[in-house]
Design a protein around this motif. Sequence first.
Motif, short mmCIF file in Angstrom:
data_model
loop_
_atom_site.label_atom_id
_atom_site.label_comp_id
_atom_site.label_asym_id
_atom_site.label_seq_id
_atom_site.Cartn_x
_atom_site.Cartn_y
_atom_site.Cartn_z
N ASP A 196 -2.32 23.52 -13.56
CA ASP A 196 -1.30 24.41 -14.10
C ASP A 196 0.08 24.16 -13.49
OD1 ASP A 196 -3.23 25.67 -15.65
OD2 ASP A 196 -3.64 27.20 -14.12
N GLU A 197 0.14 23.39 -12.40
CA GLU A 197 1.40 23.16 -11.69
C GLU A 197 1.91 21.73 -11.82
OE1 GLU A 197 2.65 25.83 -10.69
OE2 GLU A 197 0.88 27.13 -10.56
N LEU A 198 1.21 20.87 -12.57
CA LEU A 198 1.60 19.47 -12.67
C LEU A 198 3.01 19.29 -13.22
CD1 LEU A 198 -1.58 17.59 -13.92
CD2 LEU A 198 -0.39 17.24 -11.75
N HIS A 199 3.45 20.22 -14.06
CA HIS A 199 4.79 20.10 -14.65
C HIS A 199 5.89 20.25 -13.59
CE1 HIS A 199 4.14 24.46 -14.48
NE2 HIS A 199 5.45 24.60 -14.56
N ARG A 200 5.53 20.69 -12.40
CA ARG A 200 6.50 20.86 -11.33
C ARG A 200 6.65 19.60 -10.47
NH1 ARG A 200 7.40 26.41 -11.09
NH2 ARG A 200 5.73 27.69 -11.96
N THR A 201 5.88 18.56 -10.75
CA THR A 201 5.97 17.33 -9.97
C THR A 201 7.09 16.44 -10.51
OG1 THR A 201 4.35 16.15 -11.32
CG2 THR A 201 3.51 17.44 -9.47
N ALA A 202 7.65 15.62 -9.63
CA ALA A 202 8.77 14.75 -10.03
C ALA A 202 8.55 13.35 -9.48
CB ALA A 202 10.09 15.30 -9.52
N ALA A 203 8.72 12.35 -10.33
CA ALA A 203 8.50 10.96 -9.93
C ALA A 203 9.67 10.42 -9.11
CB ALA A 203 8.30 10.09 -11.17
N ASN A 204 9.36 9.56 -8.15
CA ASN A 204 10.37 8.81 -7.41
C ASN A 204 10.69 7.56 -8.25
OD1 ASN A 204 11.88 7.25 -5.65
ND2 ASN A 204 10.59 7.67 -3.87
N ASP A 205 11.63 7.71 -9.17
CA ASP A 205 11.86 6.68 -10.18
C ASP A 205 12.22 5.32 -9.58
OD1 ASP A 205 11.36 8.41 -12.31
OD2 ASP A 205 13.43 9.11 -12.39
N ALA A 206 13.01 5.32 -8.50
CA ALA A 206 13.44 4.04 -7.91
C ALA A 206 12.25 3.30 -7.31
CB ALA A 206 14.49 4.30 -6.85
N LEU A 207 11.42 4.02 -6.56
CA LEU A 207 10.28 3.35 -5.93
C LEU A 207 9.24 2.94 -6.96
CD1 LEU A 207 9.06 2.41 -3.30
CD2 LEU A 207 8.03 4.67 -3.00
N LEU A 228 0.84 -1.19 0.00
CA LEU A 228 0.00 0.00 0.00
C LEU A 228 0.88 1.24 0.00
CD1 LEU A 228 -1.28 -2.36 2.04
CD2 LEU A 228 -3.20 -0.77 2.01
N PHE A 229 0.63 2.14 -0.92
CA PHE A 229 1.50 3.29 -1.14
C PHE A 229 0.78 4.60 -0.91
CE2 PHE A 229 3.22 -0.16 -3.59
CZ PHE A 229 4.60 0.00 -3.58
N ASP A 230 1.47 5.53 -0.28
CA ASP A 230 1.06 6.93 -0.27
C ASP A 230 1.48 7.53 -1.61
OD1 ASP A 230 0.37 9.57 0.84
OD2 ASP A 230 2.53 9.88 0.84
N LEU A 231 0.91 8.68 -1.96
CA LEU A 231 1.25 9.30 -3.25
C LEU A 231 2.17 10.50 -3.08
CD1 LEU A 231 0.89 9.53 -6.31
CD2 LEU A 231 -1.19 10.88 -5.88
N ASP A 232 1.66 11.58 -2.49
CA ASP A 232 2.41 12.83 -2.39
C ASP A 232 3.63 12.68 -1.48
OD1 ASP A 232 0.64 14.92 -3.85
OD2 ASP A 232 -0.78 13.87 -2.54
N GLY A 233 4.81 12.89 -2.04
CA GLY A 233 6.04 12.80 -1.27
C GLY A 233 6.59 11.39 -1.18
N ALA A 266 4.28 21.91 -6.43
CA ALA A 266 3.02 22.05 -7.15
C ALA A 266 1.86 22.29 -6.19
CB ALA A 266 2.75 20.81 -7.99
N ASN A 267 1.83 21.54 -5.10
CA ASN A 267 0.77 21.72 -4.12
C ASN A 267 0.85 23.08 -3.45
OD1 ASN A 267 -1.23 19.52 -3.56
ND2 ASN A 267 0.61 18.26 -3.57
N TYR A 268 2.07 23.49 -3.09
CA TYR A 268 2.21 24.79 -2.44
C TYR A 268 1.72 25.91 -3.34
CZ TYR A 268 4.13 29.22 -1.03
OH TYR A 268 4.24 30.55 -0.73
N LEU A 269 2.16 25.94 -4.58
CA LEU A 269 1.78 27.04 -5.47
C LEU A 269 0.28 27.06 -5.73
CD1 LEU A 269 4.75 26.90 -8.00
CD2 LEU A 269 4.35 28.59 -6.19
N ALA A 270 -0.32 25.88 -5.89
CA ALA A 270 -1.77 25.83 -6.11
C ALA A 270 -2.52 26.32 -4.88
CB ALA A 270 -2.20 24.42 -6.48
#
Length: 212
Positions: free
Chosen positions: A105-116, A34-39, A47-51
């Motif tokens: 409008d802020e989705l482009h500021r998100t970054a994937a945790n590639d390893a996880l 079971l995974f959390d999403l944000d962070g 992205a969340n802060y700016l929105a």
Amino acid sequence: MQEQSVPAAGGRGVTEVGERYDMARPGGSVQALLFDLDGTLVDTREANYLAYRNAFAESGHELTPQQFASTWGRDSRDFIPDLLPGIDPAGVDVIRTAKSRLYADELHRTAANDALIAFLRLVAPTHRTALVSTAKSGNGDQILEAHGLTALFDVVVWGDQVTHSKPDPEGYLRALELLGADAASSLAFEDSETGRQAALAAGLLVLEVPHF
């Protein structure tokens, strides 16, 4: 319940977890992940802060980075009244609705945790998987689609689908029920203290994902 730390960057840490708990093989000891999403799976802080900052501004309020940092992992239904004492429920809803609208409008500021995420792709075919997030379904679905994660989960429980948000265990308990999995044979991946408390309260072993 025991809590362990897992490196978020680089494949080594994630591979070690897979080997240690035998998760990459059918019939392994772990029933569900079971995974959390944000962070955890995706870095959405900026992205969340700016929105939220822009949503607060539309209602005539200021939101500083320091204020927002203190809310990480919490549901906006809980933290907006804390940041704006005296605000009524209608005012909270106005800000929440504006944030949902502005988030795209802020989705482009998100970054994937590639390893996880690579680890998740490895184990998803052989294990039951769930996403348990405080994000509202509209914004959450946008993140999953933007990073190609939608098909990796058997069950998704969003923050607007539960009555009590993290640190309450309701979301995790609902996900376990939908998965048909036992908490004692399942693992949760979390980055925030709020999320860890929720998973532990649901009886899950928690693997901590540091900020990446």
